[in-house]
Design a protein around this motif. Sequence first.
Motif, short mmCIF file in Angstrom:
data_model
loop_
_atom_site.label_atom_id
_atom_site.label_comp_id
_atom_site.label_asym_id
_atom_site.label_seq_id
_atom_site.Cartn_x
_atom_site.Cartn_y
_atom_site.Cartn_z
N UNK A 175 25.37 25.41 2.87
CA UNK A 175 26.43 24.42 2.76
C UNK A 175 26.25 23.50 1.56
N UNK A 176 25.02 23.37 1.07
CA UNK A 176 24.83 22.65 -0.20
C UNK A 176 25.61 23.34 -1.31
N UNK A 177 25.57 24.68 -1.31
CA UNK A 177 26.27 25.45 -2.34
C UNK A 177 27.77 25.50 -2.07
N UNK A 178 28.15 25.77 -0.81
CA UNK A 178 29.58 25.86 -0.50
C UNK A 178 30.26 24.51 -0.69
N UNK A 179 29.54 23.42 -0.41
CA UNK A 179 30.10 22.10 -0.62
C UNK A 179 30.37 21.80 -2.08
N UNK A 180 29.54 22.34 -2.95
CA UNK A 180 29.74 22.16 -4.39
C UNK A 180 30.97 22.93 -4.87
N UNK A 181 31.22 24.10 -4.30
CA UNK A 181 32.33 24.94 -4.76
C UNK A 181 33.67 24.56 -4.15
N UNK A 182 33.67 23.81 -3.05
CA UNK A 182 34.91 23.37 -2.41
C UNK A 182 35.32 22.02 -2.98
#
Length: 306
Positions: free
Chosen positions: A144-151
């Motif tokens: 979610x650290x990565x998905x949060x950056x992309x959203x």
Amino acid sequence: MFFFPYRTDLPFRRIPFVTIIVCLVCVLIYAAQAENEQRMGRALAISCAHETLDLRLTLTKLHLPVRAASCQKLLYSIHTAADPQAFMADYVNEHLSTTRARRTDGPFVAQMLRQTYAGFLDDAPPRYLTADLWYKPRSWSPLHMVSGVLAHGSWTHLLGNLFFFIAFAVGAETVLGSGRFLLVLLALALGSQAVYSLASLADAKPLPTLGLSGVVMGVMALWAFLMPRARVHCFAWLLVLYRRFSVPAWLFVLWYAGWDTWTLFADGSGGGINLVAHVSGAAIGLGIGAVVFSGLRRRLAQSAWS
């Protein structure tokens, strides 16, 4: 006065594959988020359009205004909760003002709230996509650290981040190579989100976060370390006045990172902007440059690119 970068002073000697892929992924993810939001908005409107007697009584018992907006806000909170059923139970228990009210009215209010939410689910998407993607600072989830950056939170949020990202990422990827640049982006995403988690430990209810801005600030700071005197080409406007100009990379990054740092420590609110991610991203980008790429900086200083 608004000014934005549109490119750095560097010849493009290779196709920036990672930069292009990151931009495309961000656009596609937000397109899916927007479609999910539209479906949820239609379902909220349908569920709260008819103020039945039971719904009016439920809102009254929960001390909420008897309006469609109150109904929609409550259903939105339920649907975005990690456990909607537990959220409803806790909400009813918290908002019924006395022990007697909880005992006499609680079962009825809870039942009506569950029925209203069940009707909402008939038209709503089964999941709220943005909540599935954003990063909750207490979770410490690398995924979610990565998905949060992309959203992102809106089209303007997305386009603003990508505008700055493209201006610096193309040059950074050209200098570093796609493999190393991808590792840098991953380190910036994980690092800035981890710092936000640490900064949120003192908050009773820390807010989730999303957006590429922490990574963007890191790429900007790394670029300023590698090529501090390289020109950053910008455009600016004030009302109807417009002009283009260029400034050294170190000055451009110092202005943006310095302003965010001052705002973070002087005000702290940020107006909904995750200033912790901005400032920590810039610090991590500068640290990566100093620790990992100091030799590359010296070579660049001796090259024609300087």
